[in-house]
Scaffold this motif. Structure first.
Motif, PDB file in Angstrom:
ATOM      1  N   UNK A 187       0.809  -1.215   0.000  1.00 40.30           N
ATOM      2  CA  UNK A 187       0.000   0.000   0.000  1.00 40.30           C
ATOM      3  C   UNK A 187       0.846   1.270   0.000  1.00 40.30           C
ATOM      4  N   UNK A 188       1.986   1.235   0.679  1.00 41.78           N
ATOM      5  CA  UNK A 188       2.684   2.502   0.921  1.00 41.78           C
ATOM      6  C   UNK A 188       3.991   2.702   0.173  1.00 41.78           C
ATOM      7  N   UNK A 189       4.687   1.629  -0.158  1.00 38.37           N
ATOM      8  CA  UNK A 189       6.044   1.810  -0.673  1.00 38.37           C
ATOM      9  C   UNK A 189       6.075   2.035  -2.182  1.00 38.37           C
ATOM     10  N   UNK A 190       6.759   3.109  -2.570  1.00 43.30           N
ATOM     11  CA  UNK A 190       7.041   3.345  -3.976  1.00 43.30           C
ATOM     12  C   UNK A 190       8.542   3.163  -4.196  1.00 43.30           C
ATOM     13  N   UNK A 191       8.942   2.797  -5.423  1.00 42.27           N
ATOM     14  CA  UNK A 191      10.368   2.564  -5.676  1.00 42.27           C
ATOM     15  C   UNK A 191      11.213   3.744  -5.199  1.00 42.27           C
ATOM     16  N   UNK A 209      12.342   8.775   3.807  1.00 43.32           N
ATOM     17  CA  UNK A 209      11.842   7.716   4.700  1.00 43.32           C
ATOM     18  C   UNK A 209      10.321   7.629   4.612  1.00 43.32           C
ATOM     19  N   UNK A 210       9.821   6.429   4.357  1.00 40.94           N
ATOM     20  CA  UNK A 210       8.373   6.217   4.253  1.00 40.94           C
ATOM     21  C   UNK A 210       7.832   5.444   5.449  1.00 40.94           C
ATOM     22  N   UNK A 238      10.856  -2.480  -4.113  1.00 40.40           N
ATOM     23  CA  UNK A 238      11.994  -1.685  -4.573  1.00 40.40           C
ATOM     24  C   UNK A 238      12.325  -0.507  -3.656  1.00 40.40           C
ATOM     25  N   UNK A 239      12.148  -0.732  -2.357  1.00 38.51           N
ATOM     26  CA  UNK A 239      12.539   0.298  -1.396  1.00 38.51           C
ATOM     27  C   UNK A 239      14.013   0.127  -1.059  1.00 38.51           C
TER      28      UNK A 239
END
Ligand SMILES: *Cc1c(COP(=O)(O)O)cnc(C)c1O
Length: 359
Positions: A100-104, A154-155, A126-127
Motif C-alpha cells: 500500500x505505501x512503498x514506492x520505488x 523515509x516512508x 523496490x525500497x
C-alpha cells in the motif's frame, strides 16, 4: 521477465513439517523450539468452537469483514471497529503495508536484527532498506540512531516490540519519545506480536499512543500466545485516514470462516492467555539462570524465546537436533534463538547444551 527486485530475492525459509524432518534425519521425535509457537497448545475453547462449527457453511464465502471477530477485538483493545484490518496471519498485514505505501526508491527504516518479513516485502517494492544495528551489549534498539537515520525519503519505520529475535522490550514512554521525533508523513509500524508475554510492566502495550499519533500502526497476532499459528489470524489498528485505502488493497475473503471462529473463541479465553504468560515467565527465569551459570551471553527477553551467543552455534544446533530439539540459527552469526518449551523440554535442552560445552 521477472521484476528487477524479485531476481535477487532471499525468500523466507518456512519451517519444515516435523514429520518430514523426523523421517529425513531418522530422529523419532523432534520438538520444535524454533518458531515461537505456544508449547502449551491452544485453548480448549477453540477446539470446542471448531468442532461445533456448522460444516454446511463450507460452501459459503466467509464474512469478508470478519464482523463478529472485529467487534470482539475492537472491544478488547478499545479501538473503533472500523480501524481494524485483519490478515491471513500478521504476515499478510505486513505484506499489505508494503504493497500500500512503498514506492520505488522510498526508504524503509528498521532496527537490525529484527523480523525478516519487513525487509522481504520492502525489497519486493523496490525500497531502500536502512538497517540500524541494535545495541550490541543489551540488544535494545538504538532509538537515537533510528531517529537520526530518518531522511526526506523515509516512508516506513518498523519497530517490533518485544523484538524478534532479540526479545528486548521498550516501554510506551520510550516509544512516545521516539514518535515525537518522527515526521507526521512517516508511518511507524509497531509489531506487538509478542506483547502479551511481557511481565515487566502491568500495561506494556503502546495502544494508548494511538490516540496521540496519527502515523502509528499497531499490530497483533493470534499465532503466538493464543497458540493459533495454523489458523493464520493477525490484525492491525490502522489510522482512520488510511484504513479505507488499505481495505481496498486487501483481498476480499482473506480470512476464512474457520479462522474467524477459532480466533474469536481464543480471544474469549483470556485465562489461557494469562496462564501461558505465567508459564512462559517461569521458563524465562529458568533459562536466564541457566545461561548465566553457563557463562553464555544473552539478551534480556520479554518474549517467549531467548537469543544468546552460542560459540559453534551451527554444531550446537545440529547436536540438539540429533537429540530431538529444533532451534533457530542463522539470525546472526554464532547466535541461537530458542523458544521456551515446557519445563521438561527446557530442562532436557539445557542439559544437552551443558553436555555440548563440557566436551
Ligand atoms: C510470528 C511473527 C509474525 C507473524 O505472525 P503470523 O503467524 O503471520 O500472524 C509477525 N511479526 C513477528 C515479529 C513475528 O515473530
Amino acid at each position: 521477465m521477472l521484476k528487477k527486485t524479485i531476481e535477487s530475492l532471499n525468500p523466507y525459509v518456512p519451517e519444515v513439517p516435523l514429520a518430514d524432518l523426523e523421517k529425513q534425519l531418522g530422529v523419532p521425535k523432534i520438538v520444535r523450539m524454533s518458531a515461537n509457537e505456544n508449547p502449551f497448545g491452544t485453548s480448549d475453547n477453540v477446539r470446542q468452537a471448531v468442532l461445533n462449527w456448522n460444516f454446511n457453511q463450507a460452501r459459503d464465502y466467509p464474512d469478508g469483514d470478519a464482523e463478529q471477530l472485529r467487534q470482539a477485538v475492537a472491544k478488547f483493545v478499545q479501538v473503533d471497529p472500523d480501524q481494524l484490518l485483519f490478515g491471513c496471519g500478521l504476515d499478510e498485514v505486513i505484506e499489505l503495508v508494503a504493497r500500500t505505501f512503498i514506492e520505488p526508491g522510498d526508504e524503509v527504516l528498521e532496527p537490525w536484527p529484527t523480523f525478516s518479513e519487513y525487509k522481504l516485502h520492502a525489497e519486493i517494492e523496490d525500497a531502500k532498506i536502512v538497517d540500524v544495528p541494535v545495541n550490541e551489549t543489551t540488544g535494545q534498539f538504538d532509538l537515537d540512531a533510528l531517529a537520526a537515520a530518518i531522511t526526506p525519503k523515509t516512508k516506513l519505520i518498523w519497530l517490533c516490540n518485544p523484538n524478534n529475535p532479540t526479545g528486548t522490550y521498550l516501554q510506551p514512554e520510550a516509544i512516545r519519545d521516539f514518535l515525537k521525533k518522527v515526521p507526521a508523513n512517516v508511518l511507524v509500524l509497531l509489531d506487538e506480536a509478542y506483547m502479551e508475554f511481557v511481565t515487566e510492566v502491568a500495561q506494556p502495550s503502546a495502544l494508548p499512543l494511538l490516540k496521540e499519533f496519527d502515523n502509528l500502526v499497531l499490530m497483533r497476532t493470534f499465532s503466538k500466545i493464543y497458540g493459533l499459528a495454523s489458523f493464520r489470524v493477525g490484525y492491525a489498528v490502522i489510522p482512520k485516514a488510511l484504513i479505507s485505502s488499505m481495505q481496498s488493497v486487501r483481498l476480499p475473503y482473506n480470512l476464512n470462516t474457520l479462522s474467524q471462529v477459532a480466533a474469536l473463541a481464543a480471544l474469549q479465553d483470556q485465562d489461557f492467555v494469562t496462564q501461558t504468560r505465567q508459564r512462559v515467565a517461569t521458563a524465562r527465569q529458568a533459562w536466564e539462570t541457566f545461561l548465566t551459570q553457563q557463562g553464555l551471553t544473552y539478551y534480556h527477553s520479554q518474549a517467549n524465546f531467548v537469543f544468546f551467543n552460542a560459540p559453534q552455534a551451527e554444531q550446537l544446533k545440529d547436536y540438539l537436533l540429533q537429540n530431538g530439539y529444533l532451534v533457530r540459527s542463522g539470525l546472526r552469526p554464532d547466535w541461537l534463538r530458542i523458544t521456551y518449551g515446557s519445563t521438561e523440554q527446557n530442562q532436557a535442552v539445557q542439559k544437552l547444551i551443558q553436555t555440548f560445552y563440557a566436551n
